[in-house]
Design a protein around this motif. Structure first.
Motif, PDB file in Angstrom:
ATOM      1  N   ILE A  31       0.865  -1.179   0.000  1.00  0.00           N
ATOM      2  CA  ILE A  31       0.000   0.000   0.000  1.00  0.00           C
ATOM      3  C   ILE A  31       0.892   1.216   0.000  1.00  0.00           C
ATOM      4  O   ILE A  31       1.733   1.368   0.895  1.00  0.00           O
ATOM      5  N   TYR A  32       0.718   2.100  -0.978  1.00  0.00           N
ATOM      6  CA  TYR A  32       1.595   3.264  -1.060  1.00  0.00           C
ATOM      7  C   TYR A  32       1.366   4.214   0.115  1.00  0.00           C
ATOM      8  O   TYR A  32       2.291   4.590   0.812  1.00  0.00           O
ATOM      9  N   ARG A  45     -15.613  16.438   1.925  1.00  0.00           N
ATOM     10  CA  ARG A  45     -14.630  15.598   2.582  1.00  0.00           C
ATOM     11  C   ARG A  45     -13.252  16.242   2.426  1.00  0.00           C
ATOM     12  O   ARG A  45     -12.898  16.726   1.350  1.00  0.00           O
ATOM     13  N   GLU A  46     -12.472  16.226   3.513  1.00  0.00           N
ATOM     14  CA  GLU A  46     -11.170  16.857   3.485  1.00  0.00           C
ATOM     15  C   GLU A  46     -10.102  15.931   4.058  1.00  0.00           C
ATOM     16  O   GLU A  46     -10.395  15.112   4.935  1.00  0.00           O
ATOM     17  N   LEU A  47      -8.881  16.099   3.578  1.00  0.00           N
ATOM     18  CA  LEU A  47      -7.759  15.338   4.109  1.00  0.00           C
ATOM     19  C   LEU A  47      -7.439  15.826   5.519  1.00  0.00           C
ATOM     20  O   LEU A  47      -7.340  17.029   5.770  1.00  0.00           O
ATOM     21  N   VAL A  48      -7.256  14.873   6.429  1.00  0.00           N
ATOM     22  CA  VAL A  48      -6.806  15.182   7.780  1.00  0.00           C
ATOM     23  C   VAL A  48      -5.302  14.913   7.885  1.00  0.00           C
ATOM     24  O   VAL A  48      -4.533  15.782   8.289  1.00  0.00           O
ATOM     25  N   ALA A  49      -4.900  13.697   7.522  1.00  0.00           N
ATOM     26  CA  ALA A  49      -3.495  13.322   7.597  1.00  0.00           C
ATOM     27  C   ALA A  49      -3.274  12.084   6.742  1.00  0.00           C
ATOM     28  O   ALA A  49      -4.182  11.271   6.580  1.00  0.00           O
ATOM     29  N   ALA A  50      -2.071  11.963   6.213  1.00  0.00           N
ATOM     30  CA  ALA A  50      -1.719  10.797   5.417  1.00  0.00           C
ATOM     31  C   ALA A  50      -0.268  10.438   5.665  1.00  0.00           C
ATOM     32  O   ALA A  50       0.536  11.297   6.059  1.00  0.00           O
ATOM     33  N   ILE A  51       0.054   9.156   5.431  1.00  0.00           N
ATOM     34  CA  ILE A  51       1.420   8.691   5.640  1.00  0.00           C
ATOM     35  C   ILE A  51       1.752   7.668   4.563  1.00  0.00           C
ATOM     36  O   ILE A  51       0.944   6.789   4.241  1.00  0.00           O
ATOM     37  N   ASN A  56       6.681   9.206   5.199  1.00  0.00           N
ATOM     38  CA  ASN A  56       6.435  10.625   4.971  1.00  0.00           C
ATOM     39  C   ASN A  56       4.997  10.966   5.327  1.00  0.00           C
ATOM     40  O   ASN A  56       4.078  10.231   4.967  1.00  0.00           O
ATOM     41  N   THR A  57       4.824  12.083   6.033  1.00  0.00           N
ATOM     42  CA  THR A  57       3.498  12.453   6.512  1.00  0.00           C
ATOM     43  C   THR A  57       3.052  13.801   5.947  1.00  0.00           C
ATOM     44  O   THR A  57       3.874  14.642   5.559  1.00  0.00           O
ATOM     45  N   ILE A  69      -0.283  10.946  12.967  1.00  0.00           N
ATOM     46  CA  ILE A  69      -0.573   9.738  12.204  1.00  0.00           C
ATOM     47  C   ILE A  69       0.636   8.814  12.262  1.00  0.00           C
ATOM     48  O   ILE A  69       1.782   9.272  12.239  1.00  0.00           O
ATOM     49  N   SER A  70       0.356   7.514  12.371  1.00  0.00           N
ATOM     50  CA  SER A  70       1.428   6.522  12.376  1.00  0.00           C
ATOM     51  C   SER A  70       0.927   5.281  11.644  1.00  0.00           C
ATOM     52  O   SER A  70      -0.268   5.132  11.400  1.00  0.00           O
ATOM     53  N   ARG A  71       1.870   4.406  11.335  1.00  0.00           N
ATOM     54  CA  ARG A  71       1.506   3.273  10.476  1.00  0.00           C
ATOM     55  C   ARG A  71       2.352   2.059  10.819  1.00  0.00           C
ATOM     56  O   ARG A  71       3.543   2.186  11.115  1.00  0.00           O
ATOM     57  N   ASP A  72       1.732   0.901  10.760  1.00  0.00           N
ATOM     58  CA  ASP A  72       2.410  -0.377  10.895  1.00  0.00           C
ATOM     59  C   ASP A  72       2.294  -1.077   9.545  1.00  0.00           C
ATOM     60  O   ASP A  72       1.243  -1.637   9.222  1.00  0.00           O
TER      61      ASP A  72
END
Length: 120
Positions: A31-32, A45-51, A56-57, A69-72
């Motif tokens: 997943i990119y 609808r609006e972007l809140v956060a992406a990673i 890169n956030t 925001i964090s990701r596993d």
């Protein structure tokens, strides 16, 4: 078939905290980017956060310094820690999995949404 499922919404008082989680499942190679969007009544609808998968956030100006925001990557899971919540953060929060690679297709997927209400 890819499924995206969010959890963690609810009712919280102003100044409080919530943690949202989102997991993408299925035959996923990669997943990119994974991100959180929100939609308040009568608004777009609006972007809140992406990673990205590389860490890169990107944050909306309105949440910088309050949300993290964090990701596993191994679990295809993204988290959104929301602190110092304000009434204007009230919205349905949607998880997005961007450029998901499966054996059959490359696509974008959305969760069903989870309600976050900030009110005293």
């Amino acid at each position: 078939q890819v499924q995206v499922v969010e959890s963690g919404g609810g009712l919280v008082q102003p100044g409080g905290s919530l943690r949202l989680s989102c997991t993408a499942s299925g035959s996923i190679f990669s997943i990119y980017a994974m991100g959180w969007y929100r939609q308040a009544p009568g608004k777009q609808r609006e972007l809140v956060a992406a990673i990205t998968s590389g860490g890169n956030t990107n944050y909306a100006d309105s949440v910088k310094g309050r949300f993290t925001i964090s990701r596993d990557n191994a679990k295809n899971t993204v988290y959104l820690q929301m602190n110092s919540l304000k009434p204007e953060d009230t919205a349905v929060y949607y998880c997005n999995a961007d450029r998901v690679v499966t054996p059959d297709v490359l696509g974008d997927y959305w969760g069903q949404g989870t309600q976050v209400t900030v009110s005293s």
